[in-house]
Design an enzyme around this catalytic site. Structure first.
Site, PDB file in Angstrom:
ATOM      1  N   TYR A  10      57.744  15.876  96.519  1.00  0.00           N
ATOM      2  CA  TYR A  10      56.958  16.585  95.492  1.00  0.00           C
ATOM      3  C   TYR A  10      56.250  15.570  94.594  1.00  0.00           C
ATOM      4  CZ  TYR A  10      56.061  18.656  90.943  1.00  0.00           C
ATOM      5  OH  TYR A  10      55.465  19.012  89.765  1.00  0.00           O
TER       6      TYR A  10
ATOM      7  N   ARG B 296      73.586  14.845  89.730  1.00  0.00           N
ATOM      8  CA  ARG B 296      72.698  15.386  90.766  1.00  0.00           C
ATOM      9  C   ARG B 296      71.891  14.209  91.342  1.00  0.00           C
ATOM     10  NH1 ARG B 296      68.469  20.019  88.911  1.00  0.00           N
ATOM     11  NH2 ARG B 296      67.579  18.256  87.779  1.00  0.00           N
TER      12      ARG B 296
ATOM     13  N   LYS C  68      52.082  14.447  93.873  1.00  0.00           N
ATOM     14  CA  LYS C  68      51.386  14.285  92.582  1.00  0.00           C
ATOM     15  C   LYS C  68      50.734  12.908  92.501  1.00  0.00           C
ATOM     16  CE  LYS C  68      52.297  18.282  90.718  1.00  0.00           C
ATOM     17  NZ  LYS C  68      51.233  19.285  90.736  1.00  0.00           N
TER      18      LYS C  68
ATOM     19  N   ASN D  34      47.663  32.654  95.373  1.00  0.00           N
ATOM     20  CA  ASN D  34      48.075  33.369  96.603  1.00  0.00           C
ATOM     21  C   ASN D  34      49.358  34.159  96.377  1.00  0.00           C
ATOM     22  OD1 ASN D  34      50.007  31.394  96.501  1.00  0.00           O
ATOM     23  ND2 ASN D  34      49.558  30.481  98.499  1.00  0.00           N
ATOM     24  N   LEU D  35      49.858  34.155  95.140  1.00  0.00           N
ATOM     25  CA  LEU D  35      51.049  34.912  94.737  1.00  0.00           C
ATOM     26  C   LEU D  35      52.312  34.460  95.473  1.00  0.00           C
ATOM     27  CD1 LEU D  35      49.474  38.489  94.331  1.00  0.00           C
ATOM     28  CD2 LEU D  35      49.734  36.690  92.618  1.00  0.00           C
TER      29      LEU D  35
ATOM     30  N   SER E 200      52.697  15.216  86.640  1.00  0.00           N
ATOM     31  CA  SER E 200      54.064  15.355  86.147  1.00  0.00           C
ATOM     32  C   SER E 200      54.606  13.987  85.758  1.00  0.00           C
ATOM     33  CB  SER E 200      54.913  15.943  87.274  1.00  0.00           C
ATOM     34  OG  SER E 200      56.272  15.761  87.019  1.00  0.00           O
ATOM     35  N   ALA E 201      55.544  13.995  84.817  1.00  0.00           N
ATOM     36  CA  ALA E 201      56.233  12.752  84.452  1.00  0.00           C
ATOM     37  C   ALA E 201      57.022  12.194  85.624  1.00  0.00           C
ATOM     38  CB  ALA E 201      57.167  13.020  83.278  1.00  0.00           C
TER      39      ALA E 201
HETATM   40  P1  NAD Z   1      54.341  28.066  89.301  1.00  0.00           P
HETATM   41  O1  NAD Z   1      54.971  28.021  90.653  1.00  0.00           O
HETATM   42  O2  NAD Z   1      54.865  29.055  88.328  1.00  0.00           O
HETATM   43  O3  NAD Z   1      52.766  28.250  89.435  1.00  0.00           O
HETATM   44  C1  NAD Z   1      52.034  27.721  90.504  1.00  0.00           C
HETATM   45  C2  NAD Z   1      51.200  28.843  91.092  1.00  0.00           C
HETATM   46  O4  NAD Z   1      50.440  28.328  92.187  1.00  0.00           O
HETATM   47  C3  NAD Z   1      52.054  29.991  91.646  1.00  0.00           C
HETATM   48  O5  NAD Z   1      51.629  31.205  91.053  1.00  0.00           O
HETATM   49  C4  NAD Z   1      51.776  29.975  93.158  1.00  0.00           C
HETATM   50  O6  NAD Z   1      51.772  31.269  93.701  1.00  0.00           O
HETATM   51  C5  NAD Z   1      50.410  29.312  93.214  1.00  0.00           C
HETATM   52  N1  NAD Z   1      50.110  28.606  94.472  1.00  0.00           N
HETATM   53  C6  NAD Z   1      50.867  27.685  95.123  1.00  0.00           C
HETATM   54  N2  NAD Z   1      50.226  27.263  96.229  1.00  0.00           N
HETATM   55  C7  NAD Z   1      49.027  27.911  96.277  1.00  0.00           C
HETATM   56  C8  NAD Z   1      47.932  27.906  97.163  1.00  0.00           C
HETATM   57  N3  NAD Z   1      47.923  27.150  98.265  1.00  0.00           N
HETATM   58  N4  NAD Z   1      46.867  28.716  96.905  1.00  0.00           N
HETATM   59  C9  NAD Z   1      46.855  29.498  95.805  1.00  0.00           C
HETATM   60  N5  NAD Z   1      47.869  29.560  94.928  1.00  0.00           N
HETATM   61  C10 NAD Z   1      48.957  28.778  95.165  1.00  0.00           C
HETATM   62  O7  NAD Z   1      54.460  26.575  88.703  1.00  0.00           O
HETATM   63  P2  NAD Z   1      54.244  26.060  87.222  1.00  0.00           P
HETATM   64  O8  NAD Z   1      55.565  25.724  86.651  1.00  0.00           O
HETATM   65  O9  NAD Z   1      53.344  26.980  86.491  1.00  0.00           O
HETATM   66  O10 NAD Z   1      53.519  24.675  87.525  1.00  0.00           O
HETATM   67  C11 NAD Z   1      52.102  24.582  87.546  1.00  0.00           C
HETATM   68  C12 NAD Z   1      51.725  23.173  87.951  1.00  0.00           C
HETATM   69  O11 NAD Z   1      52.322  22.241  87.052  1.00  0.00           O
HETATM   70  C13 NAD Z   1      52.208  22.783  89.340  1.00  0.00           C
HETATM   71  O12 NAD Z   1      51.224  21.995  89.963  1.00  0.00           O
HETATM   72  C14 NAD Z   1      53.437  21.947  89.055  1.00  0.00           C
HETATM   73  O13 NAD Z   1      53.686  21.011  90.076  1.00  0.00           O
HETATM   74  C15 NAD Z   1      53.051  21.272  87.759  1.00  0.00           C
HETATM   75  N6  NAD Z   1      54.213  20.861  86.955  1.00  0.00           N
HETATM   76  C16 NAD Z   1      55.154  21.777  86.621  1.00  0.00           C
HETATM   77  C17 NAD Z   1      56.275  21.382  85.893  1.00  0.00           C
HETATM   78  C18 NAD Z   1      57.347  22.372  85.536  1.00  0.00           C
HETATM   79  O14 NAD Z   1      58.456  21.944  85.191  1.00  0.00           O
HETATM   80  N7  NAD Z   1      57.101  23.669  85.586  1.00  0.00           N
HETATM   81  C19 NAD Z   1      56.415  20.045  85.490  1.00  0.00           C
HETATM   82  C20 NAD Z   1      55.411  19.141  85.828  1.00  0.00           C
HETATM   83  C21 NAD Z   1      54.311  19.560  86.559  1.00  0.00           C
HETATM   84  N1  UFG Z   2      70.679  20.015  84.604  1.00  0.00           N
HETATM   85  C1  UFG Z   2      72.019  20.404  84.597  1.00  0.00           C
HETATM   86  N2  UFG Z   2      72.339  21.584  85.193  1.00  0.00           N
HETATM   87  C2  UFG Z   2      71.414  22.379  85.806  1.00  0.00           C
HETATM   88  C3  UFG Z   2      70.070  21.962  85.823  1.00  0.00           C
HETATM   89  C4  UFG Z   2      69.740  20.763  85.212  1.00  0.00           C
HETATM   90  O1  UFG Z   2      72.873  19.708  84.065  1.00  0.00           O
HETATM   91  O2  UFG Z   2      71.785  23.438  86.349  1.00  0.00           O
HETATM   92  C5  UFG Z   2      70.297  18.751  83.918  1.00  0.00           C
HETATM   93  C6  UFG Z   2      69.679  17.712  84.830  1.00  0.00           C
HETATM   94  O3  UFG Z   2      70.690  16.905  85.407  1.00  0.00           O
HETATM   95  C7  UFG Z   2      68.777  16.949  83.868  1.00  0.00           C
HETATM   96  C8  UFG Z   2      68.321  18.038  82.885  1.00  0.00           C
HETATM   97  O4  UFG Z   2      69.274  19.067  82.982  1.00  0.00           O
HETATM   98  O5  UFG Z   2      69.507  15.986  83.165  1.00  0.00           O
HETATM   99  C9  UFG Z   2      66.937  18.601  83.195  1.00  0.00           C
HETATM  100  O6  UFG Z   2      66.890  19.023  84.544  1.00  0.00           O
HETATM  101  P1  UFG Z   2      65.693  19.932  85.113  1.00  0.00           P
HETATM  102  O7  UFG Z   2      65.998  20.214  86.543  1.00  0.00           O
HETATM  103  O8  UFG Z   2      65.459  21.090  84.221  1.00  0.00           O
HETATM  104  O9  UFG Z   2      64.412  18.984  84.962  1.00  0.00           O
HETATM  105  P2  UFG Z   2      64.106  17.555  85.601  1.00  0.00           P
HETATM  106  O10 UFG Z   2      63.846  16.623  84.447  1.00  0.00           O
HETATM  107  O11 UFG Z   2      65.115  17.140  86.578  1.00  0.00           O
HETATM  108  O12 UFG Z   2      62.765  17.838  86.413  1.00  0.00           O
HETATM  109  C10 UFG Z   2      61.638  18.423  85.777  1.00  0.00           C
HETATM  110  C11 UFG Z   2      60.837  19.234  86.791  1.00  0.00           C
HETATM  111  C12 UFG Z   2      60.232  18.333  87.828  1.00  0.00           C
HETATM  112  C13 UFG Z   2      59.450  17.244  87.167  1.00  0.00           C
HETATM  113  C14 UFG Z   2      60.319  16.497  86.164  1.00  0.00           C
HETATM  114  C15 UFG Z   2      59.517  15.472  85.419  1.00  0.00           C
HETATM  115  O13 UFG Z   2      61.665  20.165  87.444  1.00  0.00           O
HETATM  116  O14 UFG Z   2      59.350  19.065  88.627  1.00  0.00           O
HETATM  117  O15 UFG Z   2      60.852  17.419  85.224  1.00  0.00           O
HETATM  118  O16 UFG Z   2      58.480  16.093  84.736  1.00  0.00           O
HETATM  119  F1  UFG Z   2      59.038  16.386  88.115  1.00  0.00           F
END
Ligand code: NAD
Ligand code: UFG
Length: 336
Positions: A148, A291, A152, A32-33, A124-125
């Site tokens: 969030y 944090r 998951k 859905n962008l 996610s972890a």
């Molecule tokens: P992202 O936000 O870049 O991509 C998600 C996409 O889903 C976006 O393009 C958004 O527009 C689309 N979207 C959201 N809701 C929607 C809906 N209702 N209908 C259609 N499209 C929709 O995120 P990402 O980093 O690519 O993450 C992808 C998946 O992996 C997510 O489910 C996220 O929770 C999971 N994940 C991400 C991370 C991370 O650190 N990036 C870590 C663990 C899990």
């Molecule tokens: N950190 C800083 N400064 C910043 C941002 C992060 O010191 O500006 C530190 C955080 O305290 C942490 C580490 O960098 O120690 C990583 O932080 P992130 O926010 O990059 O990642 P997290 O591990 O907190 O969380 C990520 C994703 C979550 C996911 C989680 C477990 O953002 O969505 O990993 O997979 F749930």
């Protein structure tokens, strides 16, 4: 194979679409962008010389989704779409539960109605909460610390129940650690909205001069240098893990849960120094308070991914930073 990729213009989705197209699969993206741009489709085409089908669609719109399933034949689905910002989910829980849960329920309903039985899901972890042990293996106790993460965990539970009730289904749930980096072309990568929450997008903005200094959230953790330790994984390695997960889904039915990480932990300061090497300059930082909600250390046991998927991450932290820096310099405002 014809793969439906939800969230396929997003960060991880777009890298996975590239790998699928390069392997010769046909891809339809639904997005859905909300958090990505349609320009990503052009970028994917520029990299792969083949264009995925793109449908702008909100997965919460059951009727439109059903129409798409009526006119298309999909062999499998990779479900990335969802909201992902931990802090925002604490402030706007209803928005997170509505979007992440309803979109998944709608998708599963359509898959069942149209006998599309294979699904790879982005977990996610974060579902390990305060981890029971390090490295974190798939049998660790599950818990969450924010809405969030709860979406998951709830989706993992829903998928388990649906798999149990429908023995023809094959679900692979991937628990990602910390995806970072970008495609080597510099054409696709992550575009955070506003002030980045995650570490490496923030560091990249310090390096490009958009932020004054990195705010290091605490240096009094029980880690080698006191800063938080995480398992950073190159987004292209992660994308390749999805292709292996699809292969695995094709060989079996039921549900399985698999970590995707490197098995190595790096501290905030180690990542900062790796990025300094990549961009060739020293980057300023300040140590601030912890944090809320952060854990000290997180890294994966990668044994199951190696054994079950035959997959292992290839790229090291230096390469992750080099590729992110290339994307950041080529796209100072991201892709919007
Ligand atoms: P992202 O936000 O870049 O991509 C998600 C996409 O889903 C976006 O393009 C958004 O527009 C689309 N979207 C959201 N809701 C929607 C809906 N209702 N209908 C259609 N499209 C929709 O995120 P990402 O980093 O690519 O993450 C992808 C998946 O992996 C997510 O489910 C996220 O929770 C999971 N994940 C991400 C991370 C991370 O650190 N990036 C870590 C663990 C899990
Ligand atoms: N950190 C800083 N400064 C910043 C941002 C992060 O010191 O500006 C530190 C955080 O305290 C942490 C580490 O960098 O120690 C990583 O932080 P992130 O926010 O990059 O990642 P997290 O591990 O907190 O969380 C990520 C994703 C979550 C996911 C989680 C477990 O953002 O969505 O990993 O997979 F749930």
């Amino acid at each position: 194979m014809h793969i439906l990729v939800t969230g396929g213009t997003g960060y991880i989705g777009s890298h996975t679409v590239v790998e699928l197209l390069q392997q010769g699969d046909r891809v339809t993206i639904i997005d859905n962008l909300y958090n990505s741009s349609k320009k990503v489709v052009d970028r994917i085409e520029a990299i792969t010389k083949s264009r995925p089908d793109f449908v702008k669609l909100d997965l919460c719109d059951q009727d439109k989704l059903e129409n798409l399933f009526k006119i298309s034949v999909f062999d499998a689905v990779i479900h990335f779409a969802g909201y992902k910002a931990v802090g925002e989910s604490v402030e706007r829980p209803l928005m997170y539960y509505r979007n992440n849960l309803i979109s998944t329920l709608n998708l599963l309903t359509c898959m069942k109605a149209h006998q599309v039985t294979k699904l790879v899901f982005s977990s996610s972890a974060t579902v390990y909460g305060q981890p029971e042990r390090i490295p974190m293996d798939e049998d660790c106790r599950l818990s969450t610390t924010n809405p969030y993460g709860t979406t998951k965990l709830m989706i993992e539970t829903i998928l388990s129940d649906v798999a149990k009730a429908n023995p023809e289904f094959s679900f692979v749930v991937l628990r990602y650690f910390n995806p970072i980096g970008a495609h080597k072309s510099g054409l696709i990568g992550e575009t955070p909205q506003g002030i980045p929450n995650n570490l490496t997008p923030y560091i990249a903005q310090v390096a490009t001069g958009q932020r004054d200094f990195l705010r290091v959230w605490g240096n009094d953790y029980d880690t080698p240098d006191g800063t938080g330790v995480r398992d950073y994984i190159h987004v292209v390695d992660l994308a390749k893990g999805h292709l292996k997960a699809l292969d695995y889904a094709n060989t079996r039915t039921g549900i399985d849960f698999i970590n995707l990480g490197t098995g190595k932990g790096y501290s905030v300061l180690q990542v900062l120094h790796a990025f300094e090497k990549a961009c060739g300059k020293q980057l300023p930082y300040q140590i601030l308070e912890r944090r809320p909600g952060d854990i000290a250390t997180s890294y994966a046991s990668t044994k199951k991914a190696e054994e079950v998927l035959g997959w292992k991450a290839q790229y090291d932290i230096d390469r992750m930073c080099v590729d992110l820096w290339r994307f950041a310099t080529q796209n100072p405002k991201g892709i919007r």
